[in-house]
Design a protein around this motif. Structure first.
Motif, PDB file in Angstrom:
ATOM      1  N   ALA A 149       0.525  -1.444  -0.552  1.00 49.50           N
ATOM      2  CA  ALA A 149       0.368   0.060  -0.061  1.00 49.50           C
ATOM      3  C   ALA A 149       0.755   1.499  -0.145  1.00 49.50           C
ATOM      4  CB  ALA A 149      -0.794   0.168   0.933  1.00 49.50           C
ATOM      5  N   ILE A 150       0.249   2.093  -0.636  1.00 54.37           N
ATOM      6  CA  ILE A 150       0.862   4.021  -0.473  1.00 54.37           C
ATOM      7  C   ILE A 150       0.049   4.916  -0.148  1.00 54.37           C
ATOM      8  CG2 ILE A 150       1.908   5.877  -1.712  1.00 54.37           C
ATOM      9  CD1 ILE A 150       2.720   3.611  -3.717  1.00 54.37           C
ATOM     10  N   PHE A 151       0.373   5.640   0.958  1.00 58.11           N
ATOM     11  CA  PHE A 151      -0.796   5.830   1.827  1.00 58.11           C
ATOM     12  C   PHE A 151      -0.459   7.223   2.516  1.00 58.11           C
ATOM     13  CE2 PHE A 151      -1.852   2.069   4.068  1.00 58.11           C
ATOM     14  CZ  PHE A 151      -3.046   1.969   3.672  1.00 58.11           C
ATOM     15  N   LEU A 152      -1.404   8.321   1.355  1.00 58.99           N
ATOM     16  CA  LEU A 152      -0.988   9.574   1.774  1.00 58.99           C
ATOM     17  C   LEU A 152      -1.718  10.314   3.142  1.00 58.99           C
ATOM     18  CD1 LEU A 152       0.169  12.575   1.045  1.00 58.99           C
ATOM     19  CD2 LEU A 152      -2.288  13.031  -0.482  1.00 58.99           C
ATOM     20  N   LYS A 153      -1.474  11.100   3.773  1.00 61.53           N
ATOM     21  CA  LYS A 153      -2.016  11.568   4.896  1.00 61.53           C
ATOM     22  C   LYS A 153      -1.746  13.376   4.547  1.00 61.53           C
ATOM     23  CE  LYS A 153      -2.127  13.010  10.224  1.00 61.53           C
ATOM     24  NZ  LYS A 153      -1.426  14.804   9.356  1.00 61.53           N
ATOM     25  N   ARG A 154      -3.268  13.737   4.610  1.00 65.38           N
ATOM     26  CA  ARG A 154      -2.795  15.101   4.141  1.00 65.38           C
ATOM     27  C   ARG A 154      -3.989  15.974   5.428  1.00 65.38           C
ATOM     28  NH1 ARG A 154      -3.101  17.629  -1.718  1.00 65.38           N
ATOM     29  NH2 ARG A 154      -1.234  17.104  -1.304  1.00 65.38           N
ATOM     30  N   GLY A 155      -3.864  16.567   6.211  1.00 66.29           N
ATOM     31  CA  GLY A 155      -4.330  17.529   6.841  1.00 66.29           C
ATOM     32  C   GLY A 155      -4.644  16.084   8.504  1.00 66.29           C
ATOM     33  N   GLU A 156      -6.482  16.203   7.926  1.00 69.00           N
ATOM     34  CA  GLU A 156      -6.256  14.597   9.342  1.00 69.00           C
ATOM     35  C   GLU A 156      -7.058  14.000   8.497  1.00 69.00           C
ATOM     36  OE1 GLU A 156      -6.445  15.392  12.990  1.00 69.00           O
ATOM     37  OE2 GLU A 156      -5.234  17.495  12.371  1.00 69.00           O
ATOM     38  N   CYS A 157      -6.807  13.784   7.301  1.00 70.89           N
ATOM     39  CA  CYS A 157      -7.397  12.602   6.604  1.00 70.89           C
ATOM     40  C   CYS A 157      -6.371  11.931   5.799  1.00 70.89           C
ATOM     41  CB  CYS A 157      -8.345  12.663   5.590  1.00 70.89           C
ATOM     42  SG  CYS A 157      -9.431  14.047   6.247  1.00 70.89           S
ATOM     43  N   GLN A 160      -5.595   5.900   0.862  1.00 70.52           N
ATOM     44  CA  GLN A 160      -4.659   4.378  -0.273  1.00 70.52           C
ATOM     45  C   GLN A 160      -4.491   5.615  -1.106  1.00 70.52           C
ATOM     46  OE1 GLN A 160      -5.423   0.701   1.093  1.00 70.52           O
ATOM     47  NE2 GLN A 160      -3.939  -0.096  -0.318  1.00 70.52           N
ATOM     48  N   LEU A 161      -3.624   5.823  -1.870  1.00 72.45           N
ATOM     49  CA  LEU A 161      -3.083   5.728  -3.302  1.00 72.45           C
ATOM     50  C   LEU A 161      -3.591   5.021  -4.382  1.00 72.45           C
ATOM     51  CD1 LEU A 161      -0.727   8.538  -2.877  1.00 72.45           C
ATOM     52  CD2 LEU A 161      -3.187   9.330  -2.637  1.00 72.45           C
TER      53      LEU A 161
END
Length: 289
Positions: A149-157, A160-161
């Motif tokens: 998996a590739i995850f992106l955290k942006r702000g509070e969210c 999964q890309l």
């Protein structure tokens, strides 16, 4: 065949463990990178990973940061060999990327060439998943095959890309034709986690990737991980770990995984990347400004 020859021009695959790196520059987008790897409840480690240019400011500016995680398939022979080959080959692919060319196309064709090489090397008896990212000038390209998996955290969210290549996707589609629709029925199916694509399969046809550069924003966090992490931790746990500096976040990822106490815990590997934009100058520069 040209792509295949270029990627496999070297012999023995080598994967070096690398420690967390904080990149210092006078003016930067700043990147910090942390990593974690553990054997879990398995007899041997079949995950491999690599981080390129994390501690080389000049190369980082010219070529960008490259990170890759490969999860060798434990149910097949030579899972470790397949994952090491994938990591070494993708690292060579990164080094050969042509900036004036179509980056997504190069990544896709490269993934197909790596898969063909693994199939030829191991005679179809071994395979591995892969997730890889390249970050240059704040722009992210990624490519994946399998269920890592590739995850992106942006702000509070946390998002999964990538789309995983498992039977679960097909089971979800089947649920849309049933009445009532039960998401849980698909997730609990015994074939849900069975892979539909991996490197080393004969004639790889499914590659997931970014089709255009993903523009990172200050404060973004990117996590690459094998399913020993993504298949164990939920969104809230991922968010907690990804909110920390990468070295601390990786330690927390390991703690959270091990606290589950899963007897058959899979190998786990993660690379956590923090992106920020800063015009702050280092102390030495400020003193001489």
């Amino acid at each position: 065949m040209g792509m295949l020859d270029r990627i496999f021009r070297r012999g023995r695959p080598v994967t070096d463990r690398q420690t967390t790196a904080a990149l210092e520059a006078v003016r930067r987008p700043a990147l910090q990178v942390g990593n974690v790897q553990g054997i879990g409840g398995r007899e041997r480690q079949e995950d491999s990973f690599a981080i390129v240019n994390a501690a080389n400011a000049r190369q980082l500016e010219e070529k960008g940061l490259f990170a890759v995680v490969a999860d060798g398939m434990g149910g097949m022979e030579e899972g470790r060999g397949a994952s090491e080959t994938a990591v070494a080959s993708f690292t060579q692919l990164f080094q050969s990327l042509l900036e004036e060319g179509d980056i997504p196309r190069q990544l896709r064709e490269g993934a197909e060439a790596v898969s063909d090489g693994i199939f030829q090397r191991f005679g179809g008896q071994s395979g591995t998943t892969v997730v890889a990212v390249r970050i240059l000038n704040g722009q992210l390209h990624w490519v994946s095959v399998g269920d890592s998996a590739i995850f992106l955290k942006r702000g509070e969210c946390v998002f999964q890309l990538n789309r995983e290549h498992t039977c679960l996707n097909d089971l979800y589609l089947q649920e849309l034709e049933r009445e009532p629709i039960q998401k849980e029925r698909a997730e609990e199916d015994e074939d849900a986690r069975r892979l539909t694509a991996f490197l080393g399969i004969d004639h790889l046809r499914m590659v997931d990737q970014s089709l255009r550069p993903w523009r990172l924003q200050a404060g973004d966090r990117v996590l690459l991980c094998s399913d020993g992490i993504s298949g164990v931790l939920g969104p809230a746990e991922l968010k907690e770990a990804m909110s920390l500096p990468p070295d601390e976040g990786c330690r927390l990822l390991e703690t959270l995984v091990l606290e589950k106490g899963i007897a058959e815990q899979d190998n786990y590997t993660g690379i956590l990347i923090a992106y920020d934009t800063s015009d702050r100058r280092d102390n030495n520069h400020e003193k001489h400004a």
